[in-house]
Scaffold this motif. Sequence first.
Motif, PDB file in Angstrom:
ATOM      1  N   TYR A 293     -13.449 -10.041   8.785  1.00  0.00           N
ATOM      2  CA  TYR A 293     -12.000 -10.086   8.555  1.00  0.00           C
ATOM      3  C   TYR A 293     -11.284 -10.536   9.829  1.00  0.00           C
ATOM      4  N   ARG A 296     -11.204 -14.299  10.596  1.00  0.00           N
ATOM      5  CA  ARG A 296     -10.443 -15.178   9.700  1.00  0.00           C
ATOM      6  C   ARG A 296      -8.929 -15.004   9.851  1.00  0.00           C
ATOM      7  N   ASP A 334      -4.184 -13.880   5.399  1.00  0.00           N
ATOM      8  CA  ASP A 334      -3.634 -14.263   4.094  1.00  0.00           C
ATOM      9  C   ASP A 334      -4.618 -13.900   2.980  1.00  0.00           C
ATOM     10  N   GLU A 335      -4.184 -14.168   1.746  1.00  0.00           N
ATOM     11  CA  GLU A 335      -4.980 -13.742   0.600  1.00  0.00           C
ATOM     12  C   GLU A 335      -6.356 -14.391   0.604  1.00  0.00           C
ATOM     13  N   GLU A 336      -6.375 -15.695   0.912  1.00  0.00           N
ATOM     14  CA  GLU A 336      -7.647 -16.419   0.925  1.00  0.00           C
ATOM     15  C   GLU A 336      -8.610 -15.792   1.937  1.00  0.00           C
ATOM     16  N   GLY A 337      -8.067 -15.433   3.095  1.00  0.00           N
ATOM     17  CA  GLY A 337      -8.898 -14.830   4.143  1.00  0.00           C
ATOM     18  C   GLY A 337      -9.466 -13.485   3.714  1.00  0.00           C
ATOM     19  N   GLU A 339      -9.937 -12.410   0.691  1.00  0.00           N
ATOM     20  CA  GLU A 339     -10.904 -12.565  -0.401  1.00  0.00           C
ATOM     21  C   GLU A 339     -12.230 -13.100   0.106  1.00  0.00           C
ATOM     22  N   GLU A 340     -12.158 -14.101   0.971  1.00  0.00           N
ATOM     23  CA  GLU A 340     -13.390 -14.686   1.503  1.00  0.00           C
ATOM     24  C   GLU A 340     -14.167 -13.653   2.310  1.00  0.00           C
ATOM     25  N   ARG A 343     -15.877 -11.188   0.134  1.00  0.00           N
ATOM     26  CA  ARG A 343     -17.062 -11.725  -0.562  1.00  0.00           C
ATOM     27  C   ARG A 343     -18.295 -11.709   0.335  1.00  0.00           C
ATOM     28  N   ARG A 403      -7.742 -21.941  10.434  1.00  0.00           N
ATOM     29  CA  ARG A 403      -7.142 -22.368   9.174  1.00  0.00           C
ATOM     30  C   ARG A 403      -5.732 -21.781   9.154  1.00  0.00           C
ATOM     31  N   ARG A 406      -1.301 -18.884   5.172  1.00  0.00           N
ATOM     32  CA  ARG A 406      -0.155 -19.233   4.326  1.00  0.00           C
ATOM     33  C   ARG A 406      -0.012 -18.264   3.155  1.00  0.00           C
TER      34      ARG A 406
END
Length: 484
Positions: A293, A296, A334-337, A339-340, A343, A403, A406
């Motif tokens: 976490y 990212r 962010d949300e993408e971070g 979630e990734e 996972r 990255r 956003r």
Amino acid sequence: MRPYAAADIDTWDLTADVVVAGYGVAGAAAAVEAARAGAEVLVLERAGGWGGAAALAGGFIYLGGGTALQRACGFDDSPEAMATFLMAAMGPGADAAKISAYGEGSVAHFDWLVECGVPFKPVFYGEPAWEPAADEGLMYSGGENAHPFDEIAEPAPRGHLPQMENKRTGERGGGYMLMKPLVETAERLGVKAHYGMRIERLVVERDGRVCGVVARSYGERVTVRARRGVVLATGSFTYNEEMLAAHAPLLLDRPGSAIEEHDGIAVKLAQALGAGVAHMDACEVALHMDPQYLIRGIMVNARGQRFINEDTYPGRIGQAALFQQDNRTFLVLDEEGFEEAGRVSAAPDVLQLRPAWVCETASELAAETGLPPGALEATLEVYNGHAEEGQDPLLHKAARWLRPLRGPLGAVDLRGMTSGFALGGLTTGTDAEVLHVNGEPIPGLYAAGRATAGIAAWGYASGASLGDGSFFGRRAGRSAALNG
Ligand code: FAD
């Protein structure tokens, strides 16, 4: 704390050539080598069994220079690269002589561990993490492959892990899988151990030579004579509040990554003989969040500003948070971070903290978290702008982790989420002899492990403690056995 005079001891209850206080990693290594050097060895352990903090540890042993495990995993390394890294990352004030000896002797030390029966699986774990997902044997464990160290020394993974079974801490975890073979080796060599035996004082001859200890066992005083030498391997002062208050106050009231037997007794007993101490304010610090976490996102302080490259060793982030940022930090992602990271993370739930606040915009998030107006927004604008170009000119996080962040943003509240242990201790030479404040060895007295100031003077890498504890523990045992 004052030593007893040998002349005042009427009878010796126990006698051995080498008396080792503490049966953790430094004590076990000392016992093995003293026995191999031909000494009759007696270990006195305060707890009811062997192991100490070492048996509870994750098991990282910091080794390199081209060990068989590094080579089996396809990595080149050299003692010079290792020493260069350690001098930069363990400092300021790292002990050049110790680090040089450690780098030079590291390959042979790995072979010694294998010879003692410590198992290592030749598989490299390349994910950002505090520990490998399973029983992999090799990992980066000090930020070697991140700024600034990747430009200072050729990076190589040096976190060597004994092969675990189901990662069951205290039963089959890495530290246990290190300790068990060491203790079994010591037993095969005839080392005797007394448990429930807490050393309280040193005993000295009229000429100043340390010749024994006085211990307490179930309320009874026990006098123990050491014909050749005493090895102090009783761990750090992490559980001594007075010593923490005096030397490392930021660890006070924090969870201690140690055991309560780490009460600083070795430092006090040796200081009473005039021993020097070093780096008493240095601490290992863990930050309670999975690096998957951290890497990212962005770590910000209470001013909403970044303060470290998030792809470095997480212990370095922890030290920066506790010592330089008032232990008040947040992870913004962010949300993408999220979630990734969720996972791919193999970390336990306690290290996968959820965001305390989630907001549509940076301004809202700043307001919710109580950061100064505009600060987080400015930090994100600069970070995102550079990230779009694959750069981090401020703090040099590697391009592969950059990255723009956003959309809805979350902040994990990492205020106070640190723990650690003290790194400072007795000043010792490269043969583990305890040094007087005048720089001369105190005759008959040796020490290793976290009772001493080891290779980590301020900075830290996972494995530095089991590493220097076992390495200089061996030297302590050998020096004591060959004394006189
Ligand atoms: P210990 O291994 O603790 O041994 C000291 C022994 O001395 C103990 O058995 C204690 O009971 C005994 N003792 C204390 N006082 C007395 C007395 N008066 N008389 C007789 N005996 C006494 N380090 C790493 O390098 N890698 C890791 O992966 C790692 N993970 C860790 C994870 C956890 C959860 C914890 C708690 C620590 C971890 N550490 C790690 C730190 C490491 O375990 C210790 O720093 C290391 O064990 C210190 O070695 P030592 O021999 O000095 O002390």
